[in-house]
Design a protein around this motif. Structure first.
Motif, PDB file in Angstrom:
ATOM      1  N   VAL A  89     -11.220  -1.381   5.115  1.00  0.00           N
ATOM      2  CA  VAL A  89     -10.884   0.008   5.398  1.00  0.00           C
ATOM      3  C   VAL A  89     -11.948   0.592   6.316  1.00  0.00           C
ATOM      4  N   ARG A 104       0.828   6.312  -3.933  1.00  0.00           N
ATOM      5  CA  ARG A 104      -0.237   6.273  -2.940  1.00  0.00           C
ATOM      6  C   ARG A 104      -1.585   5.968  -3.590  1.00  0.00           C
ATOM      7  N   LEU A 146      -3.437   5.370   1.349  1.00  0.00           N
ATOM      8  CA  LEU A 146      -2.771   4.080   1.542  1.00  0.00           C
ATOM      9  C   LEU A 146      -1.492   4.027   0.713  1.00  0.00           C
ATOM     10  N   LEU A 151      -0.065  -2.330   1.591  1.00  0.00           N
ATOM     11  CA  LEU A 151      -1.446  -2.028   1.969  1.00  0.00           C
ATOM     12  C   LEU A 151      -1.800  -2.567   3.344  1.00  0.00           C
ATOM     13  N   PRO A 155      -3.816   2.677   6.805  1.00  0.00           N
ATOM     14  CA  PRO A 155      -3.722   4.015   6.214  1.00  0.00           C
ATOM     15  C   PRO A 155      -2.542   4.833   6.710  1.00  0.00           C
TER      16      PRO A 155
END
Length: 396
Positions: A89, A104, A146, A151, A155
């Motif tokens: 990330v 989420r 996310l 995933l 994002p």
């Protein structure tokens, strides 16, 4: 799994922990005295957890997510298969929260560049087993959203979340997120649909962990440096009380009926107990070394407390507090640097993120023992659970 490793491997792992940015922000190493250990051992015999002859181990299902702050990733554990996937990330994530009403995953942290250039000075404040520092004020923290169904797509949103975002929660319908900004002593209220901060609520000094009451009416916030807990009205978005609790409160946890809040006091090796009807501390319970996160079981009988220890001497235990008696009735050995705690929605399992080992321990609530361990990303802090059922999940 650390508690099944031989003593040499365990000692080597603990020695290597000095090099990690682990969470004890007071910078002071404290040792549990022999008398305290003997007392804890005596209390632990009060309740026995014995597996019946012929009983089978419960089967875990669903997913667990960890915020791998030192690795810059989110790990997903599929409990039904044991498969672990780590997804990079854009931040060094400190906390993570699943929102069951929307599916989420909310992630807060500071950018990699801020973390890599002096960002470990947060360790002098909140617990020395994390790593977000003052440089986050320049680069700006983020709330990343996310979709747990996919995933890998990256994002859905990346929202500015203050200078130093520490923890995040959401309201029951998943419309608003609440993020502690430890640098500016506020809780930021974020509209998740529009991706914008719509309000800020002042708190005590260095707000860190926060949780919402089961009825959704109040948010309790642990203020590390002022030794207080802020009580925020979730509808009016204002602080309505500030409760003195003790030295270095890091996180809070409600009992399911909302009658009590347990607060980890990192620098006292204790947990404070707040009566929510009077908003007063009604007790303090001795636990392990430098407690960080706390979480009650679904039936309200126990509170699990992760004892992280210090950078020099990481702890690897979880204290199990019996709510009725107000005593520690079991000490469970996990991986080194026990930090985050989450509970499964069916009340069967507890999940503990071990920041030094880079593992998650799966604990059976019935037997009060570790069943297995999962290797995740580097330096897992926050942890949250998602049920296999799309409509359930979210303890974290």
């Amino acid at each position: 799994m650390t508690n099944f490793e031989d003593s040499t491997m365990r000692n080597n792992r603990r020695n290597s922990a000095v090099a990690l940015a682990v969470e004890n922000r007071s910078g002071v190493s404290r040792r549990t005295t022999l008398s305290a250990l003997m007392a804890a051992a005596a209390v632990a015999t009060a309740i026995h957890f014995v597996r019946p002859v012929g009983a089978t181990e419960p089967t875990a299902s669903g997913f667990v997510y960890t915020a791998d702050e030192q690795g810059g990733s989110i790990s997903q554990i599929d409990l039904s298969t044991g498969k672990v996937d780590s997804i990079p990330v854009a931040v060094m994530p400190h906390n993570v929260q699943f929102v069951p009403s929307t599916g989420r995953l909310l992630v807060v942290g500071i950018p990699h560049s801020a973390h890599d250039h002096g960002g470990t000075d947060q360790s002098t404040e909140h617990g020395k087993m994390g790593g977000m520092g003052k440089t986050g004020m320049d680069a700006g923290g983020k709330l990343i959203v996310l979709d747990t169904a996919n995933l890998a797509t990256g994002p859905i949103a990346s929202i500015p979340a203050g200078a130093h975002p520490a923890h995040v929660i959401a309201d029951p319908d998943g419309r608003r997120a609440f993020v502690t900004d430890s640098e500016h002593n506020i809780v930021s209220v974020i509209d998740l649909e529009n991706g914008a901060v719509i309000a800020t609520v002042p708190t005590g000094d260095y707000p860190h962990g926060l949780r919402m009451s089961p009825d959704g009416k109040f948010i309790y916030v642990a203020n590390v440096k002022s030794g207080t807990v802020s009580v925020i009205d979730a509808a009016e978005l204002e602080e309505v009380a500030r409760i003195k609790v003790g030295r270095a409160p890091v996180q809070v946890g409600f009992t399911p009926d909302g009658s009590r809040v347990y607060v980890s006091l990192r620098d006292e090796n204790k947990v404070a107990v707040i009566d929510t009807s009077t908003r007063k501390v009604i007790g303090r319970i001795e636990v392990g070394h430098s407690p960080i996160q706390v979480h009650a079981t679904l039936d309200g009988r126990f509170v699990y407390v992760a004892n992280q220890g210090t950078e020099v001497a990481p702890d690897n235990t979880v204290s199990v507090v019996d709510v009725a008696s107000g005593r520690v009735v079991k000490t469970i050995h996990t991986g080194a640097g026990a930090h985050g705690v989450a509970v499964s929605d069916d009340g069967t399992f507890v999940f503990v993120a071990n920041i030094v080992d880079g593992t998650v321990s799966l604990i059976s609530i019935k037997d009060q023992s570790v069943l297995k361990s999962y290797q995740v990303g580097k330096g897992p802090n926050g942890v949250t659970f998602r049920s296999a059922s799309p409509a359930l999940g979210g303890a974290g």
